[in-house]
Design a protein around this motif. Sequence first.
Motif, mmCIF file in Angstrom:
data_model
loop_
_atom_site.group_PDB
_atom_site.id
_atom_site.type_symbol
_atom_site.label_atom_id
_atom_site.label_comp_id
_atom_site.label_asym_id
_atom_site.label_seq_id
_atom_site.Cartn_x
_atom_site.Cartn_y
_atom_site.Cartn_z
ATOM 1 N N VAL A 163 0.863 -1.180 0.000
ATOM 2 C CA VAL A 163 0.000 0.000 0.000
ATOM 3 C C VAL A 163 0.895 1.223 0.000
ATOM 4 O O VAL A 163 1.821 1.320 0.806
ATOM 5 C CB VAL A 163 -0.916 0.012 1.246
ATOM 6 N N MET A 164 0.632 2.151 -0.916
ATOM 7 C CA MET A 164 1.382 3.414 -0.985
ATOM 8 C C MET A 164 0.414 4.562 -0.733
ATOM 9 O O MET A 164 -0.646 4.624 -1.349
ATOM 10 C CB MET A 164 2.038 3.570 -2.352
ATOM 11 N N THR A 165 0.811 5.477 0.179
ATOM 12 C CA THR A 165 -0.036 6.610 0.514
ATOM 13 C C THR A 165 0.809 7.803 0.928
ATOM 14 O O THR A 165 1.955 7.643 1.332
ATOM 15 C CB THR A 165 -1.024 6.253 1.653
ATOM 16 N N ASP A 166 0.223 8.982 0.822
ATOM 17 C CA ASP A 166 0.853 10.184 1.376
ATOM 18 C C ASP A 166 -0.022 10.723 2.516
ATOM 19 O O ASP A 166 0.175 11.822 2.987
ATOM 20 C CB ASP A 166 1.079 11.254 0.309
ATOM 21 N N ARG A 167 -0.976 9.928 2.930
ATOM 22 C CA ARG A 167 -1.908 10.207 4.021
ATOM 23 C C ARG A 167 -2.849 11.360 3.699
ATOM 24 O O ARG A 167 -3.442 11.948 4.593
ATOM 25 C CB ARG A 167 -1.167 10.447 5.334
ATOM 26 N N SER A 168 -3.023 11.680 2.430
ATOM 27 C CA SER A 168 -3.929 12.758 2.042
ATOM 28 C C SER A 168 -5.363 12.269 1.907
ATOM 29 O O SER A 168 -6.268 13.080 1.791
ATOM 30 C CB SER A 168 -3.472 13.376 0.716
ATOM 31 N N ALA A 169 -5.585 10.965 1.948
ATOM 32 C CA ALA A 169 -6.917 10.416 1.697
ATOM 33 C C ALA A 169 -7.606 9.872 2.938
ATOM 34 O O ALA A 169 -8.401 8.967 2.845
ATOM 35 C CB ALA A 169 -6.826 9.326 0.629
ATOM 36 N N GLY A 170 -7.282 10.336 4.101
ATOM 37 C CA GLY A 170 -7.982 9.958 5.320
ATOM 38 C C GLY A 170 -8.448 8.523 5.420
ATOM 39 O O GLY A 170 -9.615 8.244 5.217
ATOM 40 N N GLN A 171 -7.563 7.625 5.693
ATOM 41 C CA GLN A 171 -7.874 6.209 5.903
ATOM 42 C C GLN A 171 -7.588 5.894 7.370
ATOM 43 O O GLN A 171 -6.457 5.584 7.729
ATOM 44 C CB GLN A 171 -7.016 5.326 4.988
ATOM 45 N N PRO A 172 -8.584 5.987 8.261
ATOM 46 C CA PRO A 172 -8.335 5.872 9.700
ATOM 47 C C PRO A 172 -7.569 4.625 10.128
ATOM 48 O O PRO A 172 -6.645 4.710 10.936
ATOM 49 C CB PRO A 172 -9.735 5.898 10.312
ATOM 50 N N ALA A 173 -7.917 3.457 9.611
ATOM 51 C CA ALA A 173 -7.224 2.227 10.021
ATOM 52 C C ALA A 173 -5.758 2.278 9.607
ATOM 53 O O ALA A 173 -4.872 1.898 10.381
ATOM 54 C CB ALA A 173 -7.907 1.003 9.416
ATOM 55 N N LEU A 174 -5.491 2.758 8.404
ATOM 56 C CA LEU A 174 -4.117 2.866 7.922
ATOM 57 C C LEU A 174 -3.365 3.945 8.695
ATOM 58 O O LEU A 174 -2.200 3.758 9.064
ATOM 59 C CB LEU A 174 -4.099 3.171 6.420
ATOM 60 N N ASP A 175 -4.015 5.061 8.974
ATOM 61 C CA ASP A 175 -3.378 6.142 9.729
ATOM 62 C C ASP A 175 -2.995 5.684 11.140
ATOM 63 O O ASP A 175 -1.932 6.039 11.652
ATOM 64 C CB ASP A 175 -4.290 7.369 9.796
ATOM 65 N N ARG A 176 -3.867 4.874 11.783
ATOM 66 C CA ARG A 176 -3.538 4.350 13.118
ATOM 67 C C ARG A 176 -2.310 3.442 13.052
ATOM 68 O O ARG A 176 -1.421 3.512 13.903
ATOM 69 C CB ARG A 176 -4.724 3.582 13.705
ATOM 70 N N LEU A 177 -2.236 2.597 12.032
ATOM 71 C CA LEU A 177 -1.100 1.691 11.881
ATOM 72 C C LEU A 177 0.183 2.483 11.634
ATOM 73 O O LEU A 177 1.216 2.231 12.266
ATOM 74 C CB LEU A 177 -1.355 0.708 10.731
ATOM 75 N N ILE A 178 0.129 3.459 10.741
ATOM 76 C CA ILE A 178 1.302 4.284 10.445
ATOM 77 C C ILE A 178 1.774 5.006 11.706
ATOM 78 O O ILE A 178 2.964 5.010 12.023
ATOM 79 C CB ILE A 178 1.011 5.286 9.303
#
Length: 188
Positions: A163-178
Amino acid sequence: MRGRRAVVVAGLVGVLGLAGCSPGDEEGSAKQTDAVTASSSAPSPGSPTPEPSSSPSPSPSVSASPSARPSPVPVTGPEQKLVTMTISGGYAGVSKKVVLRGDGTVRATDEGRTVVRRTGAAQFTKLRTLLGDPALDEVPEFTIDMGAADMFQYTLQFDGRTVMTDRSAGQPALDRLIGALEAWLPKG
């Protein structure tokens, strides 16, 4: 045919309502609509339309139901890499990496400086539970704002996915893991 279209439109209005969209919320509406569009597909013209149920079903972008609680991912061995997260980019061109292994060790590298630490039992369970969150199944593999410059890019490898992200798309589960993994990076 007209009745089926009305059911589909009513269903979409219900999904958008569950996602928190309202006609006056232009910014939130665009973001929520994109999330719904990216994670669901409309029926093809020839396929039957599902009948509406008596209770509304949550949209794919809404958190999983309470019965689908996250449970810790299983560990198959001490050398197993449960998750690898790489952070790159930004103005300074950073390069950071965090690896969680099956034996509970975390290897964190920040600009060439590497630290290996062991998690406590509770910390290890928390990280494995974040990895086992069913909401991660709904996270797209690529969510990077191509119009933004100098943002950090996060690449996570877990459960056979990248999974590649710059955290601009508000994904709560992914943001908590990061956030939980970033806490293991060396300080100063």
